[in-house]
Design an enzyme around this catalytic site. Structure first.
Site, PDB file in Angstrom:
ATOM      1  N   SER A  68       0.650  16.578   0.419  1.00  0.00           N
ATOM      2  CA  SER A  68       0.224  15.711   1.515  1.00  0.00           C
ATOM      3  C   SER A  68       0.851  16.174   2.835  1.00  0.00           C
ATOM      4  O   SER A  68       0.584  17.280   3.284  1.00  0.00           O
ATOM      5  CB  SER A  68       0.582  14.260   1.187  1.00  0.00           C
ATOM      6  OG  SER A  68      -0.064  13.357   2.035  1.00  0.00           O
ATOM      7  N   ASP A  77      -9.106  10.659  -4.396  1.00  0.00           N
ATOM      8  CA  ASP A  77      -8.032  10.385  -3.443  1.00  0.00           C
ATOM      9  C   ASP A  77      -8.557   9.470  -2.336  1.00  0.00           C
ATOM     10  O   ASP A  77      -9.525   9.806  -1.645  1.00  0.00           O
ATOM     11  CB  ASP A  77      -7.546  11.706  -2.846  1.00  0.00           C
ATOM     12  CG  ASP A  77      -6.246  11.583  -2.079  1.00  0.00           C
ATOM     13  OD1 ASP A  77      -6.076  10.585  -1.354  1.00  0.00           O
ATOM     14  OD2 ASP A  77      -5.413  12.496  -2.198  1.00  0.00           O
ATOM     15  N   HIS A 134      -3.953  10.393  -5.339  1.00  0.00           N
ATOM     16  CA  HIS A 134      -3.010  11.044  -4.427  1.00  0.00           C
ATOM     17  C   HIS A 134      -1.572  11.030  -4.948  1.00  0.00           C
ATOM     18  O   HIS A 134      -0.694  11.584  -4.311  1.00  0.00           O
ATOM     19  CB  HIS A 134      -3.067  10.323  -3.077  1.00  0.00           C
ATOM     20  CG  HIS A 134      -2.461  11.087  -1.937  1.00  0.00           C
ATOM     21  ND1 HIS A 134      -3.034  12.222  -1.402  1.00  0.00           N
ATOM     22  CD2 HIS A 134      -1.312  10.880  -1.224  1.00  0.00           C
ATOM     23  CE1 HIS A 134      -2.286  12.677  -0.410  1.00  0.00           C
ATOM     24  NE2 HIS A 134      -1.234  11.888  -0.287  1.00  0.00           N
TER      25      HIS A 134
END
Length: 300
Positions: free
Chosen positions: A147, A223, A256
């Site tokens: 991320s 996600d 995620h």
């Protein structure tokens, strides 16, 4: 450097350490896993950069990297994501800014410019400490992250291709200059001049001529942050236009979290290990890696 803890794991040592950072003007905590082969020789180093709200501990506790890192002989370094301390300016109610959200930039706007210098910490300061204190072969380094940390890994590799042989990411923030996650943070750290932002934006760096031989990205198809926060399609497009090799795998049904990351961690470790093997620095070899559960390869 002060040792906080050490634990034996898979024949190696998982340690947590703290040292004073001049770059961030505070004490910084980081984790290092040293595999058992280090008793005989220096080993390749793989840097893992974590995402928003994380510390060094998230991947250490949930990433499931030690078993294979011990088998492959990889030193894994897991830094914190931001400066820490009561004197460090923060926005406690904003999870996308401040402590836990350093974005791996060197801030130039006060009051953040004193402490939020994570780029310099990761690229210059911490590597010197790792080289001095651990059995690390600094001629063989790779970098990856998740991320915000995937953003950090790709931008750092693009700006330091002579240092890193390999770069991969889990669900990276690909275009932070336009992402709703990162745009407000960039303005607070870097000011309103968007030309400055480009030096910390993977898509912009490639558009502006920066190059790295290849990237490997896994992205969860379910996600929740895919469309606005992460934007992998934009990284795919800019890599295609620039002739940069990108392996982008959409992993259907995955989100995620570290359930996603831990599922595909082995693939990333093996991929990096192939590129960090040997004494001759060569980032260009393609190599082979397992496609992993549910992986769909999209190679450019």
């Amino acid at each position: 450097m002060k040792t906080i803890s050490t634990d034996k794991c898979y024949g190696g040592t998982q340690g947590v350490y703290v040292s004073r950072s001049d770059a961030c003007d505070c004490d910084m905590t980081f984790a290092v896993f040293v595999p058992p082969q280090a008793a005989e020789r220096k080993l390749p180093v793989l840097w893992y950069l974590s995402g928003l709200t994380c510390t060094h501990a998230n991947v250490m506790e949930k990433g499931e990297y030690r078993r294979l890192a011990a088998e492959l002989g990889l030193v894994i370094v897991c830094p914190d994501t931001s400066p820490r301390g009561d004197h460090v300016p923060d926005e406690p109610d904003n999870w996308q800014f401040g402590k836990g959200a350093g974005f791996y930039v060197d801030a130039i706007e006060p009051p953040f410019s004193t402490n939020y210098r994570m780029y310099s910490y990761i690229v210059e300061e911490l590597p010197k400490l790792v080289a001095a204190e651990f059995p690390a072969d600094m001629t063989r380094q790779g970098i990856f992250g998740h991320s915000m940390g995937g953003h950090g890994a790709i931008t750092i590799a693009l700006k330091n291709p002579e240092r890193f042989r390999s770069c991969s990411a889990f669900a990276p923030i690909c275009h932070p200059s336009v992402s709703g996650w990162s745009r407000p943070a960039f303005e607070k750290y870097l000011g309103s001049n968007k030309a400055v932002w480009r030096s910390y934006d993977a898509c912009a760096l490639i558009e502006d001529g920066r190059r790295f031989p290849e990237f490997f990205v896994d992205q969860g198809g379910s996600d929740a942050f895919l469309a606005d926060g992460l934007r992998p399609a934009e990284l795919k497009a800019v890599c295609a236009a620039a002739g940069v090799k990108l392996t982008l795998r959409m992993q259907e049904g995955y989100g995620h979290s570290y359930f996603f990351i831990s599922t595909f961690m082995d693939d990333h470790l093996r991929w990096h290990a192939e590129r960090l093997a040997g004494e001759v620095e060569d980032c260009s070899s393609a190599g082979a890696f397992r496609s992993g559960p549910g992986g769909k390869e999209n190679i450019l």
